[in-house]
Scaffold this motif. Structure first.
Motif, short mmCIF file in Angstrom:
data_model
loop_
_atom_site.label_atom_id
_atom_site.label_comp_id
_atom_site.label_asym_id
_atom_site.label_seq_id
_atom_site.Cartn_x
_atom_site.Cartn_y
_atom_site.Cartn_z
N LEU A 107 1.26 16.02 7.26
CA LEU A 107 1.22 14.56 7.20
C LEU A 107 2.44 13.95 6.51
O LEU A 107 2.98 12.94 6.96
CB LEU A 107 -0.05 14.10 6.46
CG LEU A 107 -1.35 14.16 7.24
CD1 LEU A 107 -2.52 13.78 6.34
CD2 LEU A 107 -1.29 13.22 8.44
N LEU A 108 2.87 14.54 5.40
CA LEU A 108 3.93 13.91 4.60
C LEU A 108 5.22 13.67 5.37
O LEU A 108 5.72 12.53 5.37
CB LEU A 108 4.22 14.75 3.35
CG LEU A 108 5.26 14.14 2.39
CD1 LEU A 108 4.80 12.79 1.87
CD2 LEU A 108 5.54 15.09 1.23
N PRO A 109 5.79 14.66 6.05
CA PRO A 109 7.06 14.39 6.76
C PRO A 109 6.94 13.35 7.87
O PRO A 109 7.85 12.54 8.06
CB PRO A 109 7.46 15.76 7.32
CG PRO A 109 6.26 16.62 7.23
CD PRO A 109 5.44 16.10 6.11
N ILE A 110 5.81 13.33 8.59
CA ILE A 110 5.70 12.37 9.69
C ILE A 110 5.40 10.97 9.17
O ILE A 110 5.89 9.97 9.71
CB ILE A 110 4.63 12.84 10.72
CG1 ILE A 110 4.78 12.07 12.04
CG2 ILE A 110 3.23 12.70 10.18
CD1 ILE A 110 6.03 12.39 12.79
N ILE A 111 4.62 10.86 8.08
CA ILE A 111 4.37 9.54 7.49
C ILE A 111 5.67 8.97 6.92
O ILE A 111 6.02 7.81 7.15
CB ILE A 111 3.30 9.64 6.38
CG1 ILE A 111 1.93 9.93 7.00
CG2 ILE A 111 3.23 8.33 5.58
CD1 ILE A 111 0.83 10.16 5.98
N ARG A 112 6.41 9.78 6.19
CA ARG A 112 7.65 9.33 5.57
C ARG A 112 8.68 8.91 6.62
O ARG A 112 9.36 7.89 6.49
CB ARG A 112 8.24 10.43 4.69
CG ARG A 112 7.60 10.52 3.33
CD ARG A 112 8.45 11.38 2.41
NE ARG A 112 7.87 11.51 1.08
CZ ARG A 112 7.97 10.61 0.13
NH1 ARG A 112 8.62 9.46 0.37
NH2 ARG A 112 7.42 10.81 -1.06
N SER A 113 8.82 9.72 7.68
CA SER A 113 9.82 9.41 8.70
C SER A 113 9.45 8.13 9.46
O SER A 113 10.33 7.32 9.79
CB SER A 113 9.98 10.58 9.68
OG SER A 113 8.77 10.84 10.36
N THR B 148 0.81 -1.22 0.00
CA THR B 148 0.00 0.00 0.00
C THR B 148 0.85 1.27 0.00
O THR B 148 0.32 2.36 -0.24
CB THR B 148 -0.92 0.03 1.24
OG1 THR B 148 -0.11 0.09 2.43
CG2 THR B 148 -1.80 -1.20 1.29
N SER B 149 2.14 1.15 0.30
CA SER B 149 2.98 2.34 0.48
C SER B 149 3.06 3.23 -0.76
O SER B 149 2.95 4.47 -0.62
CB SER B 149 4.38 1.93 0.94
OG SER B 149 5.01 1.11 -0.01
N PRO B 150 3.23 2.70 -1.99
CA PRO B 150 3.32 3.61 -3.14
C PRO B 150 2.05 4.43 -3.34
O PRO B 150 2.12 5.63 -3.66
CB PRO B 150 3.55 2.66 -4.31
CG PRO B 150 4.12 1.42 -3.72
CD PRO B 150 3.45 1.29 -2.39
N VAL B 151 0.89 3.80 -3.14
CA VAL B 151 -0.38 4.50 -3.34
C VAL B 151 -0.58 5.58 -2.28
O VAL B 151 -0.88 6.75 -2.60
CB VAL B 151 -1.57 3.51 -3.31
CG1 VAL B 151 -2.89 4.27 -3.42
CG2 VAL B 151 -1.43 2.50 -4.42
N ILE B 152 -0.41 5.21 -1.02
CA ILE B 152 -0.67 6.17 0.07
C ILE B 152 0.35 7.30 0.05
O ILE B 152 0.00 8.48 0.20
CB ILE B 152 -0.67 5.44 1.43
CG1 ILE B 152 -1.88 4.51 1.50
CG2 ILE B 152 -0.71 6.45 2.58
CD1 ILE B 152 -1.97 3.69 2.76
N ILE C 256 -0.53 9.68 -2.76
CA ILE C 256 -1.67 10.55 -2.45
C ILE C 256 -1.24 11.69 -1.52
O ILE C 256 -1.57 12.86 -1.76
CB ILE C 256 -2.82 9.74 -1.81
CG1 ILE C 256 -3.41 8.77 -2.83
CG2 ILE C 256 -3.90 10.68 -1.27
CD1 ILE C 256 -4.41 7.80 -2.24
N VAL C 257 -0.51 11.34 -0.47
CA VAL C 257 -0.06 12.36 0.50
C VAL C 257 0.88 13.35 -0.17
O VAL C 257 0.81 14.57 0.08
CB VAL C 257 0.62 11.69 1.72
CG1 VAL C 257 1.15 12.75 2.67
CG2 VAL C 257 -0.37 10.80 2.46
N SER C 258 1.77 12.85 -1.02
CA SER C 258 2.69 13.74 -1.74
C SER C 258 1.93 14.69 -2.67
O SER C 258 2.29 15.86 -2.79
CB SER C 258 3.69 12.91 -2.56
OG SER C 258 4.49 12.11 -1.71
N PHE C 259 0.88 14.17 -3.30
CA PHE C 259 0.07 15.01 -4.18
C PHE C 259 -0.60 16.14 -3.39
O PHE C 259 -0.61 17.30 -3.81
CB PHE C 259 -0.99 14.17 -4.89
CG PHE C 259 -2.00 14.98 -5.65
CD1 PHE C 259 -1.67 15.58 -6.85
CD2 PHE C 259 -3.29 15.17 -5.14
CE1 PHE C 259 -2.59 16.35 -7.55
CE2 PHE C 259 -4.21 15.93 -5.83
CZ PHE C 259 -3.86 16.52 -7.04
#
Length: 515
Positions: A94-100, A51-55, A58-61
């Motif tokens: 969301l993006l920085p905390i999800i990625r980290s 699921t990581s590429p999709v989620i 989306i968050v990056s978008f």
């Protein structure tokens, strides 16, 4: 400059301190929401790699959407104010905390995980006892970046009537008060730096092996409790039996008129007034908000209401127009016009004295013959109005070689610096008192009248009928010259709009000297 900043912080501390607290509160709530959601999503995609590429995509978008656009998308759903600001900030955080979180968990040594599995640990135990503790430094690093970014980005929230230091920045730009703009911006930078510094101290404490696990857990629990309590206080509103909310557009004269209404209402009634100054987008955001009930009162202009709100294309005489305006506002929106202040703040076209002399410009017809050589500048919404740029250019045979979008508080600076050759002005602009600025004659009689007056919700008037007798005191009290002089006091002389409003009311016998 430094001395002026120090004086501003000292003299306007009552203005800045509440904004600093509100800025922190808005930021902290967004950070808490983003942290809870972000870590949860990060764990989910780390445990379910497909699921990581999709989620993440989306968050990056969502992260690439301009902040002003995001706020604009939210207004029809969540309205004006702190709620929309918090939602937008949470999305960006969301993006920085999800990625980290994802990166930290993925970086755990596979040999350690295999050893844990071999010892019979369950998947949940491995996550809680091994993966998250080992990933914590990476997650904390992402949290630090997210915090600094959110505090910095929170300044844009004032565009939709939210609080925080963006109010000082945006108001400074609107009123051409450079010191206020710098003071607000510097305060945001200092807040971001201090939070970054404090998180760094916390990071070192947590990673220090001399402290026991219980001590660390206790410190974390205390910090969470303090942050939650501080953030929750944003939603605490002291009980007030009588309270109304005034909104203004991002214009100096509306700031002044808003202060006049507030002073009169609080002087002559027991109603408390909350005010949101400088709502970005002006009528396009304030009108739906007042219909919805987010605001109770605001100053509006007849021409704007007729063309932009009612979408009327015909133009009757002023008396007939106002009667129809009152009638349609009451029927369609349950809003009441309580009268007009007396001044007509219509549009005009301004150039520098040097340009006017060079091309012998006195009127719009003169400008038309040389427009193809010139650059035109205006605030954003003028290009989108039905009676705005396109209609003006067509009616006057203008063919400018380039158009530039400018904030309302920056256009005169851009004109004097030669960044644009001609701008849209308001006929009550304080800057028009500058001898180096020339307002051209509207010999084509293109621009319509824009008389200013008070719009109020019928529901508010029914609840507080005493407001009518107070607000009508401003009717026919202000002419164009007086409004321009007051605007100039704020924009050029850097006087506080509240003081300017108060002086005018006292001078005209509407407020006692001691008030």
């Amino acid at each position: 400059m430094i001395q002026e900043l120090i004086e501003f912080y000292s003299e306007r501390s009552d203005f800045l301190l509440p904004l600093i607290l509100e800025h922190l509160q808005i930021s902290m709530i967004a950070i808490i929401i983003a942290t809870i959601i972000g870590i949860s999503v990060g764990i989910f995609i780390a445990e379910n790699k497909k699921t990581s590429p999709v989620i993440l995509g989306i968050v990056s978008f969502l992260y690439t959407i301009p902040s002003i656009s995001m706020l604009g998308f939210l207004i029809p759903v969540t309205g004006i104010g702190n709620k929309s600001a918090i939602i937008a900030l949470s999305i960006y955080a969301l993006l920085p905390i999800i990625r980290s979180t994802y990166t930290g968990i993925q970086g755990v040594d596979q040999d350690v995980l295999e050893a844990a599995k071999g010892m019979g640990s369950t998947r949940l135990q491995i996550l809680l006892k091994i993966k998250l503790p080992l990933a914590f430094p990476v997650i904390l690093s992402g949290f630090k970046n997210m915090t600094v970014m959110t505090v910095a980005l929170a300044g844009i929230a004032s565009f939709i009537g939210a609080g925080g230091l963006g109010v000082a920045i945006y108001r400074g730009i609107t009123t051409n008060n450079v010191i206020m703009t710098i003071a607000g911006s510097l305060a945001v930078a200092v807040l971001a730096f201090l939070l970054d510094f404090l998180i760094g101290i916390f990071e070192k404490y947590i990673q220090n092996r001399r402290h026991s696990q219980k001590q660390k857990q206790r410190v974390v629990a205390i910090l969470l409790a303090v942050i939650l309590f501080f953030s929750a206080s944003l939603f605490y509103v002291p009980h007030q039996e009588k309270k109304i909310h005034i909104a203004t557009k991002p214009m100096t004269e509306e700031f002044i008129i808003g202060e006049m209404m507030k002073l009169l209402i609080e002087d002559r009634t027991d109603i408390q007034v909350e005010m949101t100054k400088g709502v970005g987008g002006g009528t396009s955001n304030i009108h739906p908000a007042i219909v919805k009930g987010d605001f109770d009162i605001y100053p509006e202009y007849t021409g704007t209401s007729w063309n932009f709100v009612l979408k009327e294309t015909n133009r009757p005489d002023e008396e007939t127009l106002y009667k129809q305006l009152v009638s349609q506002y009451e029927q369609k929106y349950q809003l009441t016009w309580l009268g007009l202040y007396g001044f007509n703040n219509t549009y005009g076209i301004a150039v520098t004295k040097e340009l006017a002399e060079r091309y012998h410009l006195k009127a719009y017809s003169d400008l038309a013959s040389v427009s193809s050589q010139l650059t035109f500048g205006s605030e954003y919404d003028f290009y989108e109005r039905d009676d705005g740029y396109n209609a003006m250019a067509k009616a006057n045979d203008f063919h400018f070689k380039k158009t530039v979008d400018l904030d309302i508080g920056l256009k005169y600076d851009a004109l004097k610096k030669g960044e644009v050759d001609t701008i849209i002005a308001f006929t009550t602009d304080g800057k028009l008192s500058d001898p180096d600025i020339v307002l051209l004659e509207d010999d084509q009689q293109y621009f319509e009248n824009y008389y200013a007056g008070t719009v109020i919700r019928q529901e508010t008037l029914e609840k507080y009928p005493e407001l009518k007798s107070v607000l009508v005191l401003l009717n026919d009290q202000i002419n164009e010259q007086q409004m321009a002089e007051m605007n100039n006091k704020v924009e050029t002389e850097k006087q506080n709009e509240k003081d300017v409003a108060k002086d005018f009311l006292i001078e005209h016998g509407l407020l006692e000297e001691s008030k």
